[in-house]
Structure formats: C-alpha cells, structure tokens
Write a protein that holds these residues in place. Structure first.
Motif, PDB file in Angstrom:
ATOM      1  N   THR A  42       0.722  -1.166  -0.131  1.00 41.04           N
ATOM      2  CA  THR A  42       0.141  -0.032  -0.107  1.00 41.04           C
ATOM      3  C   THR A  42       0.808   1.285   0.114  1.00 41.04           C
ATOM      4  O   THR A  42       1.963   1.400   0.756  1.00 41.04           O
ATOM      5  N   ASP A  43       0.455   2.304  -0.662  1.00 49.87           N
ATOM      6  CA  ASP A  43       0.996   3.610  -0.750  1.00 49.87           C
ATOM      7  C   ASP A  43       0.212   4.404   0.246  1.00 49.87           C
ATOM      8  O   ASP A  43      -0.565   5.303   0.046  1.00 49.87           O
ATOM      9  N   PHE A  44       0.165   3.998   1.580  1.00 43.09           N
ATOM     10  CA  PHE A  44      -0.562   4.428   2.748  1.00 43.09           C
ATOM     11  C   PHE A  44      -0.719   5.720   3.083  1.00 43.09           C
ATOM     12  O   PHE A  44       0.334   6.344   3.091  1.00 43.09           O
ATOM     13  N   HIS A  65      -7.418   9.847   2.239  1.00 41.83           N
ATOM     14  CA  HIS A  65      -7.006   8.695   1.275  1.00 41.83           C
ATOM     15  C   HIS A  65      -7.597   7.555   1.339  1.00 41.83           C
ATOM     16  O   HIS A  65      -7.872   7.046   2.436  1.00 41.83           O
ATOM     17  N   ASP A  66      -7.768   6.779   0.103  1.00 40.53           N
ATOM     18  CA  ASP A  66      -8.499   5.480   0.174  1.00 40.53           C
ATOM     19  C   ASP A  66      -7.878   4.404   0.665  1.00 40.53           C
ATOM     20  O   ASP A  66      -8.267   3.574   1.339  1.00 40.53           O
ATOM     21  N   ASP A  67      -6.487   4.473   0.844  1.00 44.25           N
ATOM     22  CA  ASP A  67      -5.524   3.383   1.524  1.00 44.25           C
ATOM     23  C   ASP A  67      -6.000   3.095   2.915  1.00 44.25           C
ATOM     24  O   ASP A  67      -6.066   2.024   3.218  1.00 44.25           O
ATOM     25  N   SER A  68      -6.175   4.256   3.619  1.00 42.22           N
ATOM     26  CA  SER A  68      -6.374   4.059   5.041  1.00 42.22           C
ATOM     27  C   SER A  68      -7.810   3.560   5.253  1.00 42.22           C
ATOM     28  O   SER A  68      -8.095   2.823   6.189  1.00 42.22           O
ATOM     29  N   GLY A  85       3.964   6.466  -3.563  1.00 36.99           N
ATOM     30  CA  GLY A  85       3.114   6.584  -4.572  1.00 36.99           C
ATOM     31  C   GLY A  85       2.039   7.940  -4.212  1.00 36.99           C
ATOM     32  O   GLY A  85       2.688   8.843  -4.483  1.00 36.99           O
ATOM     33  N   ASN A  86       1.092   7.792  -3.610  1.00 36.25           N
ATOM     34  CA  ASN A  86       0.277   8.867  -3.023  1.00 36.25           C
ATOM     35  C   ASN A  86       0.954   9.930  -2.547  1.00 36.25           C
ATOM     36  O   ASN A  86       1.035  11.084  -2.822  1.00 36.25           O
ATOM     37  N   GLU A  87       2.019   9.500  -1.735  1.00 34.49           N
ATOM     38  CA  GLU A  87       2.896  10.432  -1.013  1.00 34.49           C
ATOM     39  C   GLU A  87       4.372   9.588  -0.786  1.00 34.49           C
ATOM     40  O   GLU A  87       4.502   8.636  -1.604  1.00 34.49           O
ATOM     41  N   ALA A 106      -2.796  -5.498  -3.787  1.00 32.68           N
ATOM     42  CA  ALA A 106      -1.952  -4.557  -4.172  1.00 32.68           C
ATOM     43  C   ALA A 106      -2.444  -3.229  -4.389  1.00 32.68           C
ATOM     44  O   ALA A 106      -3.200  -3.202  -5.517  1.00 32.68           O
ATOM     45  N   ILE A 107      -2.525  -2.294  -3.628  1.00 35.51           N
ATOM     46  CA  ILE A 107      -3.427  -1.083  -3.844  1.00 35.51           C
ATOM     47  C   ILE A 107      -2.550   0.238  -4.048  1.00 35.51           C
ATOM     48  O   ILE A 107      -2.885   1.236  -3.510  1.00 35.51           O
ATOM     49  N   GLY A 108      -1.409  -0.186  -4.459  1.00 35.22           N
ATOM     50  CA  GLY A 108      -0.382   1.180  -4.698  1.00 35.22           C
ATOM     51  C   GLY A 108       0.212   0.964  -6.003  1.00 35.22           C
ATOM     52  O   GLY A 108       0.037  -0.042  -6.812  1.00 35.22           O
ATOM     53  N   PRO A 109       1.208   1.540  -6.388  1.00 28.51           N
ATOM     54  CA  PRO A 109       2.221   1.255  -7.552  1.00 28.51           C
ATOM     55  C   PRO A 109       2.648  -0.065  -7.331  1.00 28.51           C
ATOM     56  O   PRO A 109       3.006  -0.488  -6.147  1.00 28.51           O
ATOM     57  N   PHE A 156      -3.367   6.486 -12.094  1.00 27.32           N
ATOM     58  CA  PHE A 156      -2.492   6.964 -11.351  1.00 27.32           C
ATOM     59  C   PHE A 156      -1.318   5.806 -10.829  1.00 27.32           C
ATOM     60  O   PHE A 156      -0.338   5.679 -11.063  1.00 27.32           O
ATOM     61  N   ASN A 157      -2.060   4.658 -10.388  1.00 30.08           N
ATOM     62  CA  ASN A 157      -0.897   3.770  -9.695  1.00 30.08           C
ATOM     63  C   ASN A 157      -0.100   3.067 -10.873  1.00 30.08           C
ATOM     64  O   ASN A 157       1.101   2.658 -10.790  1.00 30.08           O
ATOM     65  N   PHE A 158      -0.814   2.685 -12.096  1.00 28.42           N
ATOM     66  CA  PHE A 158       0.061   1.945 -13.129  1.00 28.42           C
ATOM     67  C   PHE A 158       0.936   3.187 -13.653  1.00 28.42           C
ATOM     68  O   PHE A 158       2.184   2.925 -14.242  1.00 28.42           O
ATOM     69  N   TYR A 197     -11.620   3.759  -4.145  1.00 27.34           N
ATOM     70  CA  TYR A 197     -10.793   3.051  -5.195  1.00 27.34           C
ATOM     71  C   TYR A 197     -10.397   1.769  -4.061  1.00 27.34           C
ATOM     72  O   TYR A 197     -10.977   0.596  -4.470  1.00 27.34           O
ATOM     73  N   ASP A 198      -9.270   1.852  -3.385  1.00 25.74           N
ATOM     74  CA  ASP A 198      -8.716   0.684  -2.889  1.00 25.74           C
ATOM     75  C   ASP A 198      -9.629  -0.082  -1.959  1.00 25.74           C
ATOM     76  O   ASP A 198      -9.506  -1.274  -1.719  1.00 25.74           O
ATOM     77  N   GLN A 199     -10.697   0.651  -1.329  1.00 20.25           N
ATOM     78  CA  GLN A 199     -11.813   0.011  -0.504  1.00 20.25           C
ATOM     79  C   GLN A 199     -12.547  -0.963  -1.348  1.00 20.25           C
ATOM     80  O   GLN A 199     -12.969  -1.987  -0.793  1.00 20.25           O
TER      81      GLN A 199
HETATM   82 CA   LIG Z   1      -3.465   3.254  -2.930  1.00 23.00          CA
END
Ligand SMILES: [Ca+2]
Length: 341
Positions: A28-30, A35-38, A60-62, A150-153, A197-199, A267-269
């Motif tokens: 995760t790009d938490f 943000h969706d990852d959290s 990723g996100n940050e 896998a929810i980030g790059p 974004f991730n890709f 998204y990631d949810q």
């Molecule tokens: Ca993400």
C-alpha cells in the motif's frame, strides 16, 4: 445435553471460521484519511474473513516515509500493533521524478520528513526485513495460500516476481487496484487522459506484474467510478463512535465541512470489499497489458477480448467494471463501525 451439543457446534463453527480466513499481505501507498488506502485498511482490519499477515509500504500517493509513518500510526489507532509493517520501494523501477509528477500528485519519493499523523508519531516501529524479502519469504513458506492485495504502484510486487523465479507460481491471487480499461464504461484515466495513477507511477512494474502469470483480479477506475461517498453516507458512517470513526471525523469530516457537496470516489476500498464478497462487483475476463513506451500513452492499461498486435504474451484477468454500490457502502459502514479490539 442439548446445551453441550450447542456448545460443541459453536466451537466447531468458530474453528471453521478461523480456518476459512483468507491470508493476505497488503501492499500500500498508505496515507491517512481521506486517502483511500487508510479506509481500505480499516475495512480489512475489521473484517473477520481476512487475516493480515503483514503490510508492505511503497511510494505513490506520498513518499515512502509518509506511507510507513502513517500506517504504523493507523495500526495503533485500530489497536492492531501486532501486524508487522515492512518498508518497500521509495521510487519506481525505471522512470524518474518529473516536474509533472510533483506538480500534479503529492510528494512521492521526496526527501521531506513525513508530517505528524493524527495523535502523533507511532511508538510502533517498522520491521528491519524489507518489503520484498517479507513478501517472497511469506509466499514461498505458504505456496498457493497467500493473496496479495496491491493497492499502490506495483514496484514491490514486480521486484518480488524478479527476486524469486518460483514466486509468481506460488501466489494464490493478486487483487490490484489499478488501471483503466477503455473497452469498458468509465475507462478514462485520472492522471493523464488515459492512464490511471498507480499504473502510471510505475508502468514497468505494472507490465511485469500483469504478465507474471499470477491469477489477477483487477479493480480499475471503471469500477471505482461506480462509487459516491457523499455527506449523507459519511454521516451514517460516523454515527457510531469508535477510534476509526473518530479518525474519519477528524480528517474526512473536515473536508466535508469545506466541501459539503463533494462526492468521493472509493478506490482501494472496493478492491478489499471484492475479496471479502466477490458478488459486490461485476467483472469480465479480459487480456490486459500496460504501455511502457515513453510517449503520450506511457502507463496506459489496455484491455481486449482477444490478443491484439503488440499484446502478445499479455495475460487474461478478471476486470471489475460494475459495483452494487448500496450493498458495498452498507457493508463498509457496518465493518468500520464494529468495536475495535
Ligand atoms: Ca493506494
């Protein structure tokens, strides 16, 4: 006697439940909410169907440092400090930081120290073993058992695939939030006209991962765009008080105060939810490949019903494109509102 049998049956069903849990690694790009990852991690942590073996972070996100700092704090807030966090890649495999990236998205792989998360920096520390080492070791110790969310790059995942030749054949399933498929409705990009974004952050990693042979469930922008977290749903979400809803009030709540009419995509949810209950999404099996030419379509995912010229070697995967939104958001709210352990 009846009471004994009932107790025995309860015990048996609890045993079955424990064995049925899906072991996952979350890559995760938490970043803390909104943000969706959290919010995806909240859903995973609060769902008894899933057993989180470990969390691996990626830029990723940050920045990588922020992803790690924020997720460590999140695990303290959720009272799950026993879940290990392993630090992953701080930049993509190939492409360099660009003015476009800095201007348009976050501060990924910046040198700035991470900001203090809500409630202060975590006392919990990341593990010394790297993300790639942890992912490979865990999968190879449990061949055919582990699902990777896998929810980030996809940088860490591509590195794991390259690090161990038997790795790809040993992963049970890969659930990826990434890509956008023009063949299906709502398939435009969100960082360039056609790239998701991730890709786009790590196109080469996405290319390697999608072609690895790992069974893939792809949750692209097509399905994300079927979600709409509005003020009404947010208010239902925070109507029950626990440490997670308190965090959402402190973070997402402020954003709704500023923009009450805004609707947020999830998204990631959705990727997490589809793992818990596959009937929430509708999918089509497509060949999906990623453009790695350094031109106007860099990082664009392309899906097709048959292989097309240039896509030889692309893999077929389940591509989500529709969502039972009411059932999804009600499940999300129910899970997040459950008592934190
Ligand atoms: Ca993400």
């Amino acid at each position: 006697m009846t009471r004994t049998i009932t107790a025995l049956l309860t015990l048996l069903s609890l045993t079955v439940w424990a064995d049925d849990r899906i072991p996952i690694i979350s890559d995760t790009d938490f970043v803390m909410p909104p943000h969706d990852d959290s919010m995806a991690l909240m859903l995973a942590l609060q769902s008894p169907e899933l057993e989180i073996l470990g969390i691996t972070t990626v830029a990723g996100n940050e920045s990588l440092e922020r992803a790690t700092s924020d997720v460590l704090r999140m695990l303290e807030i959720a009272n799950q400090p026993g879940i290990p966090v392993h630090v992953g890649a701080d930049m993509p495999l190939v492409h360099a930081r660009s003015d476009f990236a800095v201007r348009n998205y976050g501060k990924w792989y910046s040198d700035e120290p991470p900001p203090m998360p809500p409630g202060g920096f975590a006392k919990k520390k990341a593990e010394t073993e790297s993300a790639v080492s942890f992912i490979v070791r865990t999968v190879m110790a449990n061949p055919g058992e582990v699902t990777i969310l896998a929810i980030g790059p996809l940088t860490n995942i591509a590195q794991a695939i390259r690090a161990e030749p038997k790795f790809a054949a040993s992963v049970k399933q890969l659930v990826i939030m990434g890509g956008a498929v023009a063949l299906l409705p709502e398939g435009a990009g969100n960082i360039t006209p056609n790239a998701e974004f991730n890709f786009w952050v790590d196109p080469e990693a996405a290319y390697v991962t999608l072609r690895s042979g790992i069974p893939i469930e792809l949750s692209p922008l097509n399905v994300s765009r079927k979600s709409a977290l509005t003020l009404d749903w947010y208010q239902k979400l925070v109507a029950v008080d626990n440490p997670l809803t308190a965090l959402l009030e402190e973070t997402l709540g402020k954003r709704f105060e500023d923009e009450p009419d805004r609707s947020w995509f999830m998204y990631d949810q959705i990727a997490v939810a589809s793992l818990i209950d596959p009937s929430l999404v509708t999918s089509e099996a497509l060949y999906v490949d990623v453009n790695i030419d350094h031109g106007v379509s860099y990082g664009v995912s392309v899906g097709g019903r048959e292989i097309w010229p240039g896509a030889e070697g692309a893999a077929k995967m389940n591509v989500q494109y529709d969502l039972d939104w009411p059932r999804f958001i009600e499940m999300f709210i129910d899970r997040v509102q459950r008592p934190v352990p």
